[in-house]
Design an enzyme around this catalytic site. Structure first.
Site, mmCIF file in Angstrom:
data_model
loop_
_atom_site.group_PDB
_atom_site.id
_atom_site.type_symbol
_atom_site.label_atom_id
_atom_site.label_comp_id
_atom_site.label_asym_id
_atom_site.label_seq_id
_atom_site.Cartn_x
_atom_site.Cartn_y
_atom_site.Cartn_z
ATOM 1 N N GLN A 226 0.840 -1.195 0.000
ATOM 2 C CA GLN A 226 0.000 0.000 0.000
ATOM 3 C C GLN A 226 0.872 1.241 0.000
ATOM 4 O OE1 GLN A 226 -0.627 2.283 2.726
ATOM 5 N NE2 GLN A 226 -2.403 3.351 1.904
ATOM 6 N N SER A 227 0.517 2.221 -0.811
ATOM 7 C CA SER A 227 1.236 3.477 -0.949
ATOM 8 C C SER A 227 2.665 3.211 -1.405
ATOM 9 C CB SER A 227 1.164 4.271 0.356
ATOM 10 O OG SER A 227 1.486 5.607 0.122
ATOM 11 N N ALA A 228 3.682 3.571 -0.614
ATOM 12 C CA ALA A 228 5.042 3.234 -1.027
ATOM 13 C C ALA A 228 5.234 1.735 -1.133
ATOM 14 C CB ALA A 228 6.052 3.827 -0.048
#
Length: 532
Positions: A226-228
């Site tokens: 998730q995200s990075a």
């Protein structure tokens, strides 16, 4: 578009993905008696816990301590035949937070994990019957945090609920972040800079070597971030056109578009000077820096150097500049993907911002984009709402759209694209939060706050776990009823709007929309900064 500098409008929070502190409370699981269980691995004979139908092995060392001579060195496998106590989460890698707000939201402030430069540890959760019968599917979790912070040692990422409820094996691991993981240093070989990605590859290799011992199938591994962490999944997809150590990828609010290839060494030079190593870049400066205590590094990067941003360098080894071209040319992993973003991914990153012109002039885009043009893309919204929506699209929504379309155009049929819209009262921890960046994670891991969650939140947790696990178990089949494989454009309805309008049951959680229903601003403006 580059990984944004954390000192810019976007970069101060781009790629955050740790879970809100209010959600870091154990959920509805009840616990039975604890039994110890031992499994032999390349990391030793791991003595873990078998409790309530789930075996857990925590704090398993997979890489040698990256300290001393191994600071800023590629990770080295850790091999042992010793008996290992694997009942406690390992320390986090050293963290870097741009401001107290970031740390308060994303580092479990009630009980922040211990940090240590010696941090290459992983965790495994497996159903108690995993070693009996057919091998089970495996999901490997990669946390986010802008590649500046993040850890697998948060209670929010406990894999017990997913392993128990979905009958799969769950793995999480630490990787180095900020100046220790992505230094951007002239003192190192170009291909020796993206150490956090190399840590991830070592963890993938450990899974391939050992997961069958836990009842997991090494040929049924899905990597999920998730995200990075989603960006990390996309980077792994890009560097494994063949023989990938996984068969599918899940990208929650994170995928890497095209990158500017010119390396930026300035942040590391500023860091080196800030900790007192003023030699010319090279072996002498590196020796000086390796002698600096980790506590000094941590103090500098969270104090005077808090706004110095460390980002991956394009090295054509772990990270490429032309990611979208590589997708279309079939030079990325030819595997199914599950990809999307949150309806309000931008809200947490733009709290209190009201000046659209200032936003556009301080890192949101290339210069020359007018506020009036951006307003025209988001009719009916005030400037604060436009800023949040533009941030969401530029950083999360449009990259997901480009990746999903590129994969379909390259001939991969099993692409599932979504936008997640669930909003729950107990997660509204700042004004106008909405379905904000990372609030799908307490539902995914089942680590929502059981004392404040509504019945719908409890139901959605079970539903979302099932949807994700269905993809992990069979990434070529629809993960939820009525969820069609993605086809970009306006002539089909294949974009899954998840958990909109209070729909939280498995049979109604998917509301299909036209594939380009959320892509208008991308096609009109933002894609030109992402796809070059």
């Amino acid at each position: 578009m580059r990984f944004f500098a954390r000192g810019s409008t976007i970069g101060s929070i781009s790629g955050w993905s740790m879970l809100v502190g209010v959600a870091c409370i154990p959920s509805l699981l009840t616990y039975a008696a604890v039994d110890l269980t031992t499994i032999s691995t390349t990391s030793g004979n791991l003595q873990g816990v078998d409790q309530n139908g789930v075996m857990s092995f925590k704090g398993v060392r997979f890489g040698q301590a990256p300290v001393g001579a191994l600071r800023w060195a590629p990770p080295q496998p850790f091999l042992s035949s010793d008996l290992v106590n694997a009942t406690k989460l390992g320390p986090s890698c050293l963290q870097q937070f741009a401001d107290p707000f970031t740390e308060a939201l994303f580092n479990n402030p009630q009980n922040a994990p211990v940090e240590n430069e010696d941090c290459l540890f992983l965790n495994v959760w497996a159903p108690s019957d995993s070693q009996q019968g057919q091998l089970k599917s495996v999901v490997v979790w990669i946390y986010g945090g802008g590649l500046a912070f993040g850890t697998a040692s948060l209670p929010a990422y406990d894999g017990t609920s997913i392993a128990k409820n979905q009958d799969i094996v769950v793995v999480s691991f630490n990787y180095r972040t900020n100046v220790l993981g992505f230094p951007g240093s002239k003192d190192l070989p170009l291909q020796g800079n993206n150490l956090g990605f190399l840590d991830q590859e070592l963890a993938f290799a450990w899974v391939q070597q050992n997961i069958a011992k836990f009842g997991g199938d090494p040929e049924q591994v899905t990597i999920m971030g998730q995200s990075a962490g989603g960006e990390s999944v996309s980077a792994a997809l890009a560097r494994h056109p063949q023989d990938a150590p996984f068969r599918a990828g899940i990208l929650f609010s994170g995928s890497i578009p095209d990158q500017i290839p010119t390396p930026n060494f300035t942040p590391f030079d500023e860091f080196a000077a800030g900790v007192g190593c003023n030699q010319t870049p090279g072996a002498e400066r590196l020796r000086c820096l390796k002698a600096i205590p980790g506590t000094t590094i941590r103090a500098f990067t969270n104090g005077p150097g808090a706004n110095i941003s460390f980002a991956p360098l394009v090295d054509d080894f772990t990270l490429f500049a032309n990611n979208l071209e590589r997708i279309r040319a079939k030079q990325t992993a030819r595997v199914p993907i599950f990809i999307g973003h949150m309806q309000d991914d931008g809200s947490v990153f733009t709290v209190g911002q009201t000046n659209l012109t200032q936003f556009l002039n301080t890192g949101a885009t290339a210069t020359g984009v007018s506020a009036d043009l951006v307003r025209s893309l988001y009719p009916g919204l005030n400037d604060s709402q436009v800023i949040a929506a533009a941030f969401r699209d530029l950083v999360f929504g449009c990259p997901a759209s480009l990746w999903a379309a590129g994969y379909v155009q390259s001939g991969i049929s099993s692409v599932f694209r979504y936008e997640y819209g669930a909003v729950f009262p107990d997660l509204q921890v700042f004004p106008n939060a909405g379905a904000w960046h990372s609030t799908e994670l307490p539902e995914l891991f089942g680590t929502f706050n059981a004392s404040t969650a509504t019945p719908d939140e409890v139901t959605l947790s079970a539903t979302f776990q099932t949807v994700v696990a269905n993809f992990v178990k069979n990434p070529n089949a629809s993960p939820a009823p009525n969820w069609a494989k993605y086809v970009p454009g306006s002539n089909t309805q294949t974009l899954a709007k998840l958990a909109y309008q209070g729909n939280v049951e498995l049979n109604n959680v998917v509301m299909l929309a036209q594939s380009n229903s959320v892509d208008g601003p991308c096609e009109a403006l933002w894609d030109r900064f992402l796809d070059f």
